[in-house]
Design a protein around this motif. Structure first.
Motif, PDB file in Angstrom:
ATOM      1  N   GLU A  83     -49.809 -23.675  10.686  1.00  0.00           N
ATOM      2  CA  GLU A  83     -49.175 -22.354  10.639  1.00  0.00           C
ATOM      3  C   GLU A  83     -47.778 -22.355  10.040  1.00  0.00           C
ATOM      4  O   GLU A  83     -47.574 -21.832   8.966  1.00  0.00           O
ATOM      5  N   ASP A  84     -46.819 -22.899  10.737  1.00  0.00           N
ATOM      6  CA  ASP A  84     -45.454 -22.879  10.187  1.00  0.00           C
ATOM      7  C   ASP A  84     -44.727 -24.171  10.547  1.00  0.00           C
ATOM      8  O   ASP A  84     -45.264 -25.034  11.243  1.00  0.00           O
ATOM      9  N   ILE A  85     -43.516 -24.309  10.058  1.00  0.00           N
ATOM     10  CA  ILE A  85     -42.801 -25.572  10.232  1.00  0.00           C
ATOM     11  C   ILE A  85     -42.472 -25.827  11.700  1.00  0.00           C
ATOM     12  O   ILE A  85     -42.448 -26.980  12.158  1.00  0.00           O
ATOM     13  N   ARG A 110     -40.510 -18.971  19.107  1.00  0.00           N
ATOM     14  CA  ARG A 110     -40.397 -19.156  17.668  1.00  0.00           C
ATOM     15  C   ARG A 110     -39.518 -18.066  17.057  1.00  0.00           C
ATOM     16  O   ARG A 110     -38.993 -18.236  15.962  1.00  0.00           O
ATOM     17  N   ASN A 111     -39.367 -16.965  17.766  1.00  0.00           N
ATOM     18  CA  ASN A 111     -38.572 -15.872  17.195  1.00  0.00           C
ATOM     19  C   ASN A 111     -37.086 -16.228  17.095  1.00  0.00           C
ATOM     20  O   ASN A 111     -36.448 -15.968  16.077  1.00  0.00           O
ATOM     21  N   ASP A 112     -36.547 -16.820  18.156  1.00  0.00           N
ATOM     22  CA  ASP A 112     -35.144 -17.254  18.045  1.00  0.00           C
ATOM     23  C   ASP A 112     -35.046 -18.540  17.239  1.00  0.00           C
ATOM     24  O   ASP A 112     -34.051 -18.780  16.545  1.00  0.00           O
ATOM     25  N   ALA A 317     -38.353  -5.639  18.016  1.00  0.00           N
ATOM     26  CA  ALA A 317     -37.444  -6.682  17.568  1.00  0.00           C
ATOM     27  C   ALA A 317     -38.141  -7.432  16.420  1.00  0.00           C
ATOM     28  O   ALA A 317     -38.150  -6.947  15.308  1.00  0.00           O
ATOM     29  N   TYR A 318     -38.785  -8.570  16.714  1.00  0.00           N
ATOM     30  CA  TYR A 318     -39.446  -9.314  15.641  1.00  0.00           C
ATOM     31  C   TYR A 318     -40.768  -8.669  15.247  1.00  0.00           C
ATOM     32  O   TYR A 318     -41.542  -8.245  16.101  1.00  0.00           O
ATOM     33  N   SER A 319     -41.023  -8.601  13.956  1.00  0.00           N
ATOM     34  CA  SER A 319     -42.347  -8.268  13.426  1.00  0.00           C
ATOM     35  C   SER A 319     -42.701  -9.309  12.381  1.00  0.00           C
ATOM     36  O   SER A 319     -41.813  -9.879  11.739  1.00  0.00           O
ATOM     37  N   MET A 322     -41.337 -10.018   8.891  1.00  0.00           N
ATOM     38  CA  MET A 322     -40.107 -10.778   8.677  1.00  0.00           C
ATOM     39  C   MET A 322     -40.368 -12.202   8.205  1.00  0.00           C
ATOM     40  O   MET A 322     -39.458 -12.859   7.698  1.00  0.00           O
ATOM     41  N   GLN A 323     -41.587 -12.645   8.348  1.00  0.00           N
ATOM     42  CA  GLN A 323     -41.942 -13.952   7.796  1.00  0.00           C
ATOM     43  C   GLN A 323     -41.796 -13.953   6.271  1.00  0.00           C
ATOM     44  O   GLN A 323     -41.639 -14.999   5.660  1.00  0.00           O
ATOM     45  N   ASP A 324     -41.841 -12.755   5.683  1.00  0.00           N
ATOM     46  CA  ASP A 324     -41.669 -12.631   4.232  1.00  0.00           C
ATOM     47  C   ASP A 324     -40.206 -12.682   3.805  1.00  0.00           C
ATOM     48  O   ASP A 324     -39.875 -12.314   2.679  1.00  0.00           O
ATOM     49  N   ASP A 325     -39.333 -13.101   4.700  1.00  0.00           N
ATOM     50  CA  ASP A 325     -37.914 -13.172   4.348  1.00  0.00           C
ATOM     51  C   ASP A 325     -37.563 -14.426   3.548  1.00  0.00           C
ATOM     52  O   ASP A 325     -36.653 -14.400   2.723  1.00  0.00           O
ATOM     53  N   LYS A 326     -38.311 -15.495   3.790  1.00  0.00           N
ATOM     54  CA  LYS A 326     -37.869 -16.771   3.236  1.00  0.00           C
ATOM     55  C   LYS A 326     -38.236 -16.948   1.764  1.00  0.00           C
ATOM     56  O   LYS A 326     -37.411 -17.421   0.971  1.00  0.00           O
ATOM     57  N   ALA A 327     -39.460 -16.580   1.397  1.00  0.00           N
ATOM     58  CA  ALA A 327     -39.872 -16.802   0.002  1.00  0.00           C
ATOM     59  C   ALA A 327     -38.883 -16.167  -0.993  1.00  0.00           C
ATOM     60  O   ALA A 327     -38.435 -16.848  -1.926  1.00  0.00           O
TER      61      ALA A 327
HETATM   62  N1  ARG Z   1     -43.553 -18.261  10.990  1.00  0.00           N
HETATM   63  C1  ARG Z   1     -42.835 -17.223  11.665  1.00  0.00           C
HETATM   64  C2  ARG Z   1     -41.772 -16.659  10.733  1.00  0.00           C
HETATM   65  O1  ARG Z   1     -41.430 -17.264   9.767  1.00  0.00           O
HETATM   66  C3  ARG Z   1     -42.203 -17.748  12.899  1.00  0.00           C
HETATM   67  C4  ARG Z   1     -42.055 -16.751  13.991  1.00  0.00           C
HETATM   68  C5  ARG Z   1     -43.347 -16.380  14.549  1.00  0.00           C
HETATM   69  N2  ARG Z   1     -43.234 -15.707  15.753  1.00  0.00           N
HETATM   70  C6  ARG Z   1     -44.291 -15.066  16.293  1.00  0.00           C
HETATM   71  N3  ARG Z   1     -44.122 -14.483  17.383  1.00  0.00           N
HETATM   72  N4  ARG Z   1     -45.430 -15.039  15.687  1.00  0.00           N
HETATM   73  O2  ARG Z   1     -41.295 -15.561  10.928  1.00  0.00           O
END
Ligand code: ARG
Length: 459
Positions: A83-85, A110-112, A317-319, A322-327
């Motif tokens: 999934e992610d790092i 993972r959000n913080d 808060a998190y959606s 926002m994962q599309d922020d890094k690319a």
């Molecule tokens: N891969 C996610 C990102 O870059 C990490 C956070 C995911 N958090 C979650 N609740 N699914 O934003």
């Protein structure tokens, strides 16, 4: 099978397409160092707060070191099932040290975690770009010193306006770039609050010490609102805004190099290393690097606006949007770093052609203002009237097919009897630039002062 990190309530694993759309490892693996740093700080804090036993903490910290060594050696993993790092690090840690690895995620989400990693990465990016800008500034200052007295036309409306020195022109870019450095510095400083410990969105019931993790990671203090902590990407937008403006400056410099390298201008010859040929037209020498810098600036601005648009409609808060922020942020960073290096190389190796520049400066009646100023100073003519008289002199020169300094005195005197032969002292382009000694002016003596100031400042 269901995901081992969060699949407790799931009977089935994700479909393949779900896995693909959900995975960010391909992009965020680049933050593995930041992720490990965050985990180290977190584990240490948990231990110091008595939330983790000393033994468990030691096992985790040693394990994280081992993961770091592996990633350093082999690169971070690529299997998107991870999934992610953040999950990839934890999964590897679990393989190395067993179930105790599962204690690392106490009082954390993972959000913080992602907010912290990305903020750390972005702060590093601010510093990297700032130092690449300084390298380009150093090249510009060196060329400016070399050409402190080289005369070229100064333009407004891309029409010859008044003669200036090439050194002065190059230093204009040094000033712009310094504002970029200052914006990056601001962005870095404004990103000084650490989101780690905000947990998913509400904070945590564990007795954590957020001051300690903030400090360990080089932040000045913890963020004060857990909702804001996990939903804020202003730091990336600040970086991208600064990057876009820097790219805009690079684009303007690139545009001038392209223009100057065009044979009808002929102000500069780009070196072989920084130009390309044509596969059909043997005479061509194309300024491709500069053109790509100009092109990349558009992409960088597009990436900035793209992230603005991603963020603008998100509720707290998190959606996952926002994962599309890094690319976009990583891509903009890579394009900008490349552009800075390419322009530094292009400018450093370029050969300016002073004869061409001087000839262009001496055409187009560029010293007309000097004639008007002379009338004001020496004959006490009001500037508006002097402007009018000079306009007639320009017309006379145009009719005679010559430049202002080539007009005979008798001809000038038919226009206005107050003109005498001392006027020729101010009509040459050399006299013109030499006279512009006001602070910030183009006179070689002022340019040399500014070169000295920049050399000291950039050292
Ligand atoms: N891969 C996610 C990102 O870059 C990490 C956070 C995911 N958090 C979650 N609740 N699914 O934003």
């Amino acid at each position: 099978s269901s995901n081992q990190m969060w699949g407790g309530r799931f009977a089935a694993g994700p479909s393949e397409i779900m896995q693909t759309i959900n995975a960010s490892l391909g992009v965020d693996r680049r933050m593995w160092r930041e992720d490990l740093a965050g985990s180290r700080a977190h584990a240490t804090m948990l231990r110091d707060q008595g939330i983790l036993s000393a033994d468990d903490a030691a096992a985790i910290l040693d394990g994280l070191d081992a993961v770091a060594d592996e990633f350093e050696r082999d690169g971070p993993p690529t299997d998107i099932a991870l999934e992610d790092i953040h999950m990839a690090v934890e999964a590897r840690l679990a393989e190395l040290i067993g179930p105790v690895a599962g204690r690392l995620h106490t009082a954390r989400s993972r959000n913080d975690q992602v907010a912290t990693d990305f903020k750390l990465w972005t702060r590093g990016a601010c510093r990297q770009v700032a130092s690449a800008i300084v390298s380009l500034q150093q090249v510009l200052v060196a060329r400016a010193e070399e050409h402190a007295a080289t005369i070229m036309p100064g333009f407004t409306h891309l029409q010859v306006a008044q003669p200036v020195t090439l050194g002065h022109h190059l230093l204009a870019y040094v000033e712009m770039l310094q504002r970029d450095v200052s914006r990056l510095f601001d962005a870095d400083e404004r990103a000084g609050e650490c989101p780690l410990g905000a947990a998913a969105l509400a904070g945590t019931g564990f007795h954590t010490d957020r001051e300690a993790t903030a400090q360990a990671l080089g932040f000045s203090e913890p963020t004060a609102n857990s909702l804001d902590s996990v939903s804020d990407r202003d730091f990336a937008l600040d970086y991208l805004a600064a990057a876009s403006q820097c790219a805009l400056h690079l684009s303007r410099l690139a545009e001038e190099l392209i223009l100057w390298a065009s044979p009808p201008f002929g102000f500069v010859k780009l070196s072989d290393q920084w130009s390309t040929g044509s596969s059909i037209m043997p005479q061509k020498r194309n300024p491709d690097a500069a053109e790509l810098v100009r092109g990349h600036s558009g992409r960088i601005l597009g990436l900035f606006t793209g992230l603005m648009i991603t963020m603008k409609g998100l509720p707290l808060a998190y959606s996952k949007d926002m994962q599309d922020d890094k690319a976009p942020t990583f891509e903009a960073h890579d394009l900008l770093m490349l552009s800075l290096a390419a322009l530094a190389g292009t400018v450093e190796s370029a050969t300016f052609v002073p004869e061409k520049m001087r000839a262009a400066a001496a055409s187009g009646f560029s010293t007309a203002t000097d004639l008007a100023d002379w009338l004001v100073r020496e004959a006490d003519v009001p500037f508006r009237e002097a402007h009018h008289i000079t306009g007639r002199a320009v017309k006379a020169a145009e009719e005679a097919g010559c430049d202002l300094p080539d007009l005979p005195l008798e001809r000038l005197q038919t226009i206005d009897g107050r003109i005498d032969d001392r006027v020729y002292d101010v009509l040459s382009v050399e006299a013109s630039v030499g006279s512009r000694t006001s602070y910030g002016g183009t006179a070689p003596v002022r340019v040399r002062e500014q070169v000295a100031r920049w050399k000291e400042r950039l050292a």
